[in-house]
Design an enzyme around this catalytic site. Structure first.
Site, PDB file in Angstrom:
ATOM      1  N   MET A  16       4.086   4.013   3.964  1.00  0.00           N
ATOM      2  CA  MET A  16       3.032   3.873   4.966  1.00  0.00           C
ATOM      3  C   MET A  16       2.737   5.141   5.781  1.00  0.00           C
ATOM      4  SD  MET A  16       1.988   0.960   4.215  1.00  0.00           S
ATOM      5  CE  MET A  16       0.861   0.491   5.522  1.00  0.00           C
ATOM      6  N   ARG A  17       3.071   6.292   5.221  1.00  0.00           N
ATOM      7  CA  ARG A  17       2.713   7.542   5.891  1.00  0.00           C
ATOM      8  C   ARG A  17       1.888   8.391   4.935  1.00  0.00           C
ATOM      9  NH1 ARG A  17       6.398   8.481  10.195  1.00  0.00           N
ATOM     10  NH2 ARG A  17       7.863   6.752  10.187  1.00  0.00           N
ATOM     11  N   ASN A  34       0.146   6.953  -6.243  1.00  0.00           N
ATOM     12  CA  ASN A  34       0.161   5.907  -5.220  1.00  0.00           C
ATOM     13  C   ASN A  34      -0.569   4.674  -5.738  1.00  0.00           C
ATOM     14  OD1 ASN A  34       0.450   4.727  -2.552  1.00  0.00           O
ATOM     15  ND2 ASN A  34      -1.722   5.209  -2.213  1.00  0.00           N
ATOM     16  N   GLY A  55       8.626  -4.042  -0.630  1.00  0.00           N
ATOM     17  CA  GLY A  55       9.166  -3.484  -1.865  1.00  0.00           C
ATOM     18  C   GLY A  55       8.923  -4.301  -3.111  1.00  0.00           C
ATOM     19  N   SER A  56       7.864  -5.108  -3.123  1.00  0.00           N
ATOM     20  CA  SER A  56       7.629  -5.901  -4.333  1.00  0.00           C
ATOM     21  C   SER A  56       7.182  -5.021  -5.510  1.00  0.00           C
ATOM     22  CB  SER A  56       6.609  -7.012  -4.068  1.00  0.00           C
ATOM     23  OG  SER A  56       5.317  -6.490  -3.911  1.00  0.00           O
ATOM     24  N   ASN A  57       6.442  -3.951  -5.218  1.00  0.00           N
ATOM     25  CA  ASN A  57       6.075  -3.029  -6.307  1.00  0.00           C
ATOM     26  C   ASN A  57       7.305  -2.295  -6.833  1.00  0.00           C
ATOM     27  OD1 ASN A  57       3.088  -2.785  -7.020  1.00  0.00           O
ATOM     28  ND2 ASN A  57       3.044  -2.955  -4.786  1.00  0.00           N
ATOM     29  N   LYS A  72       7.188  16.807  10.880  1.00  0.00           N
ATOM     30  CA  LYS A  72       6.918  16.142   9.608  1.00  0.00           C
ATOM     31  C   LYS A  72       7.369  16.989   8.416  1.00  0.00           C
ATOM     32  CE  LYS A  72       3.361  13.197   7.609  1.00  0.00           C
ATOM     33  NZ  LYS A  72       1.965  12.750   7.658  1.00  0.00           N
ATOM     34  N   HIS A 111      -2.828   1.349  -4.399  1.00  0.00           N
ATOM     35  CA  HIS A 111      -3.616   0.914  -3.239  1.00  0.00           C
ATOM     36  C   HIS A 111      -4.321  -0.404  -3.567  1.00  0.00           C
ATOM     37  CE1 HIS A 111      -5.827   1.411   0.495  1.00  0.00           C
ATOM     38  NE2 HIS A 111      -6.898   1.007  -0.154  1.00  0.00           N
TER      39      HIS A 111
HETATM   40  C1  GRF Z   1       0.829  -2.998  -1.669  1.00  0.00           C
HETATM   41  O1  GRF Z   1      -0.259  -3.844  -1.472  1.00  0.00           O
HETATM   42  C2  GRF Z   1       0.371  -1.597  -2.012  1.00  0.00           C
HETATM   43  O2  GRF Z   1      -0.783  -1.580  -2.768  1.00  0.00           O
HETATM   44  C3  GRF Z   1       0.140  -1.008  -0.653  1.00  0.00           C
HETATM   45  O3  GRF Z   1       1.164  -1.526   0.145  1.00  0.00           O
HETATM   46  C4  GRF Z   1       1.610  -2.773  -0.369  1.00  0.00           C
HETATM   47  C5  GRF Z   1       3.081  -2.646  -0.606  1.00  0.00           C
HETATM   48  O4  GRF Z   1       3.667  -3.857  -0.993  1.00  0.00           O
HETATM   49  N1  GRF Z   1       0.096   0.428  -0.712  1.00  0.00           N
HETATM   50  P1  GRF Z   1       5.169  -3.858  -1.529  1.00  0.00           P
HETATM   51  O5  GRF Z   1       6.028  -3.184  -0.445  1.00  0.00           O
HETATM   52  O6  GRF Z   1       5.208  -3.102  -2.802  1.00  0.00           O
HETATM   53  O7  GRF Z   1       5.524  -5.295  -1.689  1.00  0.00           O
END
Ligand code: GRF
Length: 200
Positions: free
Chosen positions: A96-97, A113, A18-20, A71, A115
Site C-alpha cells: 500500500m505504498r 503490481n 495477503g490473499s494474492n 523513504k 490492481h
Molecule cells: C487486491 O485487491 C490488489 O489488487 C490490491 O490490493 C488488494 C490486496 O489484497 N492492490 P490481498 O492482500 O492480496 O488479499
C-alpha cells in the site's frame, strides 16, 4: 524445476490480508509452475501475509518504515533483503505504498503490481468503489509493470468481470479478487518463461 529449467525466484511485498500472496504461493507449488516464492516482505507488522509466510515456511520480513530516517533508507533495506535471495522479479501484492524512484534505481530488475480495476481506469485507492460510482458495466483487474507513477506502467495482463446492478463494494471486490488470483499466477508464469518484456 519445470521442464528442466530453473524456477524464477520472486519476492512478494504485501501490506495486508495477503490473499494474492497465498494464491501465488499455492500455485508456485504446482508441478508445472515456472516460479517459486523466495521471500515475503511487509511494511505492516500485523499483515496476514506475514502470518501465512510464517506458517508456510517462507522467509518473511517485517520492515518498519518508522525505523528509517526517510523513504529511501527504508526502500534500500528492502532491496538489500531481496538481493540476498537472488530474486529475478519483485511482485507487489496489496503493497500500500508507492515505490519511489530510489527503489527502482537500486533494484535494477522489474517490479510488477496487481490492481483491482481495468487500468488506466480507476487507479489509486478504492478502485472497486470508484468503478461502482462511475457506473461502469464491466470492471476487472490488471497486472502491470511498476514505474514511478501510481498504477501506471505498461499493462501486462487483464481480466474482465461484469458489474451487476445489485453489486456493492464487497460483492464486486470478491468477484474481481477471484480473477486476480488467477491472473497474477498466469502473468508471473509467463514472465518466468521470458515471454513478457518491459519497455522501459
Ligand atoms: C487486491 O485487491 C490488489 O489488487 C490490491 O490490493 C488488494 C490486496 O489484497 N492492490 P490481498 O492482500 O492480496 O488479499
Amino acid at each position: 524445476i519445470a521442464g528442466g529449467i530453473m524456477k524464477l525466484k520472486i519476492a512478494v511485498l504485501s501490506s495486508g490480508r495477503g490473499s494474492n500472496f497465498s494464491a501465488l504461493l499455492k500455485n508456485s507449488r504446482k508441478e508445472d509452475s515456472f516460479f517459486q516464492i523466495a521471500l515475503l516482505i511487509s511494511d505492516k507488522e500485523n499483515a496476514g501475509a506475514l502470518k501465512t509466510a510464517k506458517e508456510e515456511g517462507i522467509p518473511h520480513f517485517f520492515v518498519n518504515p518508522k525505523d528509517f530516517e526517510n523513504k529511501e533508507a527504508f526502500e534500500n533495506k528492502m532491496v538489500e533483503i531481496v538481493n540476498r535471495y537472488d530474486c529475478g522479479l519483485v511482485c507487489l501484492a496489496g503493497y500500500m505504498r508507492i515505490l519511489s524512484p530510489s527503489f527502482l534505481k537500486a533494484w535494477k530488475k522489474d517490479v510488477i503490481n496487481i490492481h483491482p480495476s481495468l487500468l488506466p481506469a480507476f487507479p489509486g485507492l478504492d478502485a472497486q468503489k470508484q468503478a461502482l460510482e462511475y457506473g461502469v458495466k464491466f470492471s476487472g483487474c490488471t497486472v502491470h509493470f511498476v514505474d514511478e507513477g501510481m498504477d501506471t506502467g505498461l499493462i501486462i495482463g487483464q481480466k474482465v468481470v461484469p458489474v451487476l446492478e445489485t453489486d456493492d463494494e464487497e460483492t464486486l471486490s470478491k468477484r474481481i479478487l477471484k480473477e486476480e488470483h488467477i491472473l497474477y499466477t498466469e502473468v508471473v508464469n509467463k514472465y518466468a518463461q521470458g515471454k513478457i518484456k518491459n519497455k522501459r
